[in-house]
Design a protein around this motif. Sequence first.
Motif, PDB file in Angstrom:
ATOM      1  N   THR A  51       0.693  -1.670  -0.313  1.00  0.00           N
ATOM      2  CA  THR A  51       0.234   0.282   0.491  1.00  0.00           C
ATOM      3  C   THR A  51       0.484   1.236  -0.412  1.00  0.00           C
ATOM      4  N   THR A  52       2.141   1.078  -0.725  1.00  0.00           N
ATOM      5  CA  THR A  52       2.843   2.209   0.102  1.00  0.00           C
ATOM      6  C   THR A  52       3.101   2.621  -1.724  1.00  0.00           C
ATOM      7  N   PRO A  53       2.221   4.429  -2.148  1.00  0.00           N
ATOM      8  CA  PRO A  53       2.371   4.805  -3.008  1.00  0.00           C
ATOM      9  C   PRO A  53       3.806   4.921  -3.961  1.00  0.00           C
ATOM     10  N   TYR A  54       4.858   5.873  -3.137  1.00  0.00           N
ATOM     11  CA  TYR A  54       5.979   5.795  -3.900  1.00  0.00           C
ATOM     12  C   TYR A  54       7.422   5.514  -2.379  1.00  0.00           C
ATOM     13  N   PHE A  92       7.607   3.770  -7.941  1.00  0.00           N
ATOM     14  CA  PHE A  92       6.524   4.270  -8.025  1.00  0.00           C
ATOM     15  C   PHE A  92       5.568   2.543  -7.674  1.00  0.00           C
ATOM     16  N   ASN A  93       4.831   2.545  -6.687  1.00  0.00           N
ATOM     17  CA  ASN A  93       3.193   1.138  -6.729  1.00  0.00           C
ATOM     18  C   ASN A  93       2.609   2.094  -8.058  1.00  0.00           C
ATOM     19  N   ALA A 132      -0.483   3.833  -8.067  1.00  0.00           N
ATOM     20  CA  ALA A 132       0.053   4.771  -7.676  1.00  0.00           C
ATOM     21  C   ALA A 132      -0.829   6.347  -8.924  1.00  0.00           C
ATOM     22  N   THR A 187      -0.485  11.621  -7.542  1.00  0.00           N
ATOM     23  CA  THR A 187       0.376  10.443  -6.589  1.00  0.00           C
ATOM     24  C   THR A 187       1.685  11.018  -7.211  1.00  0.00           C
ATOM     25  N   ARG A 188       1.914  10.416  -8.554  1.00  0.00           N
ATOM     26  CA  ARG A 188       3.336  10.018  -9.045  1.00  0.00           C
ATOM     27  C   ARG A 188       3.665  11.627  -9.718  1.00  0.00           C
ATOM     28  N   LEU A 200      -3.325   3.511  -1.498  1.00  0.00           N
ATOM     29  CA  LEU A 200      -4.009   2.787  -2.054  1.00  0.00           C
ATOM     30  C   LEU A 200      -4.603   1.779  -1.828  1.00  0.00           C
TER      31      LEU A 200
END
Length: 452
Positions: free
Chosen positions: A202-205, A216-217, A220, A224-225, A389
């Motif tokens: 669940t970590t976006p980046y 990056f996930n 995402a 968010t990016r 996420l």
Amino acid sequence: MVAERKLFIGHKLRRLRREEGVTQAQMAHDLGISAAYLNLIEHNQRPITVNVLLRLGDAFGVNIQEFAVDDTDTQSSRLQEVLADPLFSNLDLTRQDLRDAVERVPMVVEALQLVYSRYQQGSAGEARPAGEAILGRPAEVDELLDALEARQNHFPVLENAAEALSDEAGLRQSALESGLTRHLAEAHGHIVRSMPARVMETTPYRHDFHGKRVLFNELAPLETRVFALGKTVADLQLRDEINEIIAATKLREPASEMMMRTTLSSYFAAALMMPYARFTDAALESRHDIDVLQARFGASFEQVAHRLTTLQRPGTRALPFFLLRMDAAGNVSKRFSAGGFSFSRYGGACPAWSVVNAPQHPGNLGVDKVQLPDGSEFLSLAKSIRKGLPLAGRPQRRLTVVLGCSFEYAEQVVYADAVREAAPSPVGTNCRLCPRSRCEYRAFPASGAARL
């Protein structure tokens, strides 16, 4: 734009003079005015002019923008909230008494607030007396939020840095992700990669500083990016500027500095995504239609709402919006009081305010016209948003974001059209400070300070 108001900040000028150890005659000489006129300014019998402010900056090296913020109402509201504690129930004070204290002995007021904050948190791990709950947030959170409010949530150095980078790196609004990716590679040797969701969970980046990578996930979203890339740029090339801002805030809590650093890098990222001049023009042209602003700048609801609170550049100020973000339990992680609306530091929000029901209508924008006990009316917008996420059906955290302004600006906000003729809903700061004794939503009796 909002018309510039006369500034009555004599108490701040008097405090500065005493800190500098100069007499009225000496400061008046440095400012090119008479001692008698300086005395009138210090006692708020005359407003401080732009020319005097400029001379003040030259003669004493003060940050003009920060110094020009009139914090009397905010400090009075905070003092009123402190005095709502049963500890002070026998004091017979008026609202004017509070304003007089803020204007005449501001350092004493700040000391009282600091002592009360420590009392709320407990000293050396000791609990408060039995039966007395600890209210409010951790001290470092309130200190950070207070520092942002003191600067009107506006940082010119970061605004200028964002504009300079956009010009130097040739960034285009329609291709910010690729432009920032290219800049990170050329200027800092960083690469950007997308990683599987099963790896990032669940970590976006994640910014791998030593490995010079931004990971990056794959889940995402674009906003968010881009935001993360902007924060990474700030971390890499704005350290000196951010360190100077942090040093100037004189934070007392060790943890506050780390949170302020994250806040400032996020501020820079937002300024890149939503450039001041372009975003301000679009906000005014669309009457602050958040959906339009999201579409034009590729930003989320929260990003747009937060950016609207930062548009306080002297000469081109936009509307003074207030902002609140809280979770389902009422824990506040963002707050910014403005335009005469002050949020509570101790205790919860008003249960009669429709924003507390926003989580029951996820995705919908709640629009309300509210009235405080003093008769002032405000427009408030509330939306329940998801944070984090999705992953294999795991529930996402829900937060409520509240944005609002004085109803005097109704003509400039499209959402006001729907409630213009509606009767305002009576609300308060919180139950302790609300004098409406017959309110059916009241959680507990009002304190003596509610009469102020």
